[in-house]
Design a protein around this motif. Structure first.
Motif, PDB file in Angstrom:
ATOM      1  N   LEU A 193      66.272  73.965  46.315  1.00 57.37           N
ATOM      2  CA  LEU A 193      65.007  74.492  46.087  1.00 57.37           C
ATOM      3  C   LEU A 193      64.642  75.040  44.984  1.00 57.37           C
ATOM      4  O   LEU A 193      65.238  75.352  44.008  1.00 57.37           O
ATOM      5  N   SER A 194      63.804  74.695  44.622  1.00 56.28           N
ATOM      6  CA  SER A 194      63.166  75.356  42.952  1.00 56.28           C
ATOM      7  C   SER A 194      63.157  77.365  43.220  1.00 56.28           C
ATOM      8  O   SER A 194      62.190  77.526  43.353  1.00 56.28           O
ATOM      9  N   ASP A 195      63.494  77.428  42.515  1.00 55.79           N
ATOM     10  CA  ASP A 195      63.995  78.881  42.500  1.00 55.79           C
ATOM     11  C   ASP A 195      61.959  79.575  41.845  1.00 55.79           C
ATOM     12  O   ASP A 195      62.222  79.279  40.784  1.00 55.79           O
ATOM     13  N   SER A 196      61.881  80.493  42.596  1.00 52.83           N
ATOM     14  CA  SER A 196      60.631  81.259  42.262  1.00 52.83           C
ATOM     15  C   SER A 196      60.830  82.358  41.559  1.00 52.83           C
ATOM     16  O   SER A 196      59.713  82.652  40.817  1.00 52.83           O
ATOM     17  N   GLY A 197      61.999  82.779  41.386  1.00 55.06           N
ATOM     18  CA  GLY A 197      61.327  84.037  40.047  1.00 55.06           C
ATOM     19  C   GLY A 197      61.870  85.531  41.297  1.00 55.06           C
ATOM     20  O   GLY A 197      61.525  86.558  40.301  1.00 55.06           O
ATOM     21  N   THR A 235      73.166  69.092  40.046  1.00 53.51           N
ATOM     22  CA  THR A 235      72.206  69.976  40.533  1.00 53.51           C
ATOM     23  C   THR A 235      70.990  68.973  38.956  1.00 53.51           C
ATOM     24  O   THR A 235      71.095  67.685  38.683  1.00 53.51           O
ATOM     25  N   GLY A 236      69.454  69.564  39.146  1.00 50.13           N
ATOM     26  CA  GLY A 236      68.644  68.566  38.482  1.00 50.13           C
ATOM     27  C   GLY A 236      67.706  67.758  39.026  1.00 50.13           C
ATOM     28  O   GLY A 236      66.685  66.920  38.862  1.00 50.13           O
ATOM     29  N   ALA A 238      69.807  56.534  42.205  1.00 47.78           N
ATOM     30  CA  ALA A 238      71.258  56.328  41.449  1.00 47.78           C
ATOM     31  C   ALA A 238      72.159  58.088  41.690  1.00 47.78           C
ATOM     32  O   ALA A 238      73.216  57.538  41.271  1.00 47.78           O
ATOM     33  N   ALA A 239      71.532  58.304  40.981  1.00 50.92           N
ATOM     34  CA  ALA A 239      72.489  59.612  40.638  1.00 50.92           C
ATOM     35  C   ALA A 239      73.131  60.749  42.046  1.00 50.92           C
ATOM     36  O   ALA A 239      74.482  60.953  41.486  1.00 50.92           O
TER      37      ALA A 239
END
Length: 487
Positions: free
Chosen positions: A192-196, A363-364, A452-453
């Motif tokens: 998940l994208s960390d909301s901070g 990652t990413g 692909a990754a």
């Protein structure tokens, strides 16, 4: 795969997965292949006896097409096995069942989930004792509860501690096999994208809030860098089979309420087993938490905002997607493109625990890794193993009779059956398992690069992946949503 209750050792022990059986009914041929081959042979025999060579030539399109369907492979599968997938996709696409658009004006019935496809039948039930949100499938006769789990970094532990935790996790899986009431156990690991939010809360509590240059710069850095991070979240979903637990449900009061009472007992057993395995249950998910997960899966662009503002987006009635478009090999939802990969081959050689690290620590890439376990009762597992043994022995006798050479892959599959039988006799549980990976990206080019990754990461993990086609919508619900759905 079988769960183990062995005493933990001080050294890390490699493990080996059972092979995916590819044995057919007769001489390696599946039922569909036998039917098409029978059609070809029957056509030739009738043509020979009815009209000789000319009639054989006239019927060539029939028996030639049947032979082609039987033997020509596409993507590792005979052509005849693609026919059900193709016809099902054609029927759904012509009936516009691959498109979903939410009806904004028309209200949904109370207690239902705003989800597309066959998930529209799911019902929400809140357990009055635990406050957990349970999902009832009236057609599949299941009741599912979700638990969020936190855990330390496994790969940073020493080998003896890793081996101890692996053995403890085997005991957790064994608990799902003993009662015979569990339909599916799902482990879902999402990026998940960390909301901070955590970083901002720490700064609010411990930071020095003055007008100095350092304080202002640090506050701006947290505000900008926090949402750009990435975090991992793990949930365990427990689905109760209401058919096998019918007697216990009637004793507990019957209906969904009685099923909730039975499921609550299984939830307590699972929580105790997780704590003994040094895993940290964060509590059973409530309706608001479940709504955020569903909304984030279909609309990843708003995931960080939903987490940062905890008071919005927490209604299950509006948590579903606004629009879904399914294609042959992908899925398009509100703000992302998705593709589901199936782990078709697990490592064939001995591997150490943690072999999935290249996949789990990628990652990413926004992806969800879902492991689906189907526990088998000991009597059903024993009957299934006996049936497999008889089929393998019969096939071996038939091959020897016609002079066919024994294949090493068939011998390995038979050895896996014998291994499962010995472990079942020793008191271990038997589970059928499958792995799915859902990959998401804002655009199709980014999605292809991410796929692909992930495929390369699967190769590093000694696994083989295949893209599911013709069933991406159903596969997405099993791979990205903690609803313990199967395909």
């Amino acid at each position: 795969m079988s769960s183990s209750d062995d005493t933990p050792s001080t050294q890390l022990v490699p493990v080996k997965f059972s092979r995916l059986t590819r044995r057919g009914i007769l001489l390696g041929l599946s039922l569909a292949q036998l039917i098409t081959l029978g059609v070809a042979l029957g056509t030739v025999v009738v043509a020979v006896y009815a009209g000789g060579g000319m009639l054989v030539a006239y019927t060539a399109p029939i028996w030639a097409a049947s032979i082609a369907l039987t033997w020509i492979p596409i993507a590792g599968r005979p052509l005849v096995e693609w026919l059900p997938v193709g016809f099902w996709w054609l029927w759904r696409s012509t009936g516009e069942q691959v498109l979903y658009r939410r009806r904004i004006v028309q209200p949904r019935p109370e207690g239902t989930l705003a989800l597309p496809g066959d998930m529209a039948r799911l019902r929400e039930y809140t357990d009055p004792d635990t406050g957990a949100c349970m999902i009832h499938d009236p057609h599949g006769q299941t009741l599912t509860a979700m638990l969020e789990v936190s855990h330390p970094a496994f790969i940073l532990l020493d080998p003896s501690e890793q081996e101890r935790r692996v053995t403890s996790w085997g005991r957790v899986l064994a608990t799902a096999c003993r009662s015979g009431h569990i339909a599916t156990l799902q482990i879902l690991e999402r990026t998940l994208s960390d909301s901070g939010t955590g970083l901002a809360e720490w700064w609010d509590r411990h930071g020095t809030h003055d007008d100095s240059w350092a304080s202002t710069t640090y506050g701006e850095l947290i505000e900008r860098a926090g949402p750009a991070g990435e975090r991992h979240a793990t949930t365990i979903s427990l689905a109760l089979n209401m058919r096998t637990a019918a007697r216990q449900i009637r004793t507990a009061g019957g209906g969904v309420k009685g099923a909730a009472n039975v499921l609550r007992q299984e939830m307590g057993t699972l929580t105790t087993a997780l704590r003994s395995a040094d895993l940290h249950p964060s509590g059973w998910l409530k309706a608001g938490d479940m709504a955020v997960i569903l909304r984030s899966a279909y609309d990843p662009a708003v995931a960080a905002a939903l987490e940062r503002h905890g008071s919005i987006g927490r209604e299950l009635a509006t948590a579903g997607p606004v629009a879904v478009t399914e294609t042959w090999g992908g899925l398009r939802t509100d703000s992302a493109h998705h593709t589901v990969l199936w782990i078709s081959e697990w490592p064939r050689s001995l591997v150490y625990p943690g072999f999935l690290a290249p996949l789990a620590l990628s990652t990413g890439i926004q992806r969800s890794l879902s492991l689906l376990y189907t526990p088998l009762r000991s009597d059903i597992a024993a009957r299934d193993i006996r049936k497999k043994k008889v089929e393998y022995i019969s096939d071996a006798t038939q091959r020897a009779r016609i002079g066919q050479i024994e294949d090493a892959a068939q011998a390995a599959e038979y050895h896996d059956v014998l291994q499962q039988e010995s472990e079942l006799t020793a008191g271990h549980g038997v589970l059928r398992y499958s792995g799915l990976i859902s990959v998401s990206a804002p655009s199709e080019p980014e999605l292809e690069a991410a796929v692909a990754a992930i495929e390369q990461a699967a190769i590093q993990a000694s696994c083989e992946t295949r893209r599911l086609v013709g069933q991406q919508a159903q596969a997405f619900t099993a791979a990205a949503l903690p609803l313990a759905r199967t395909i």
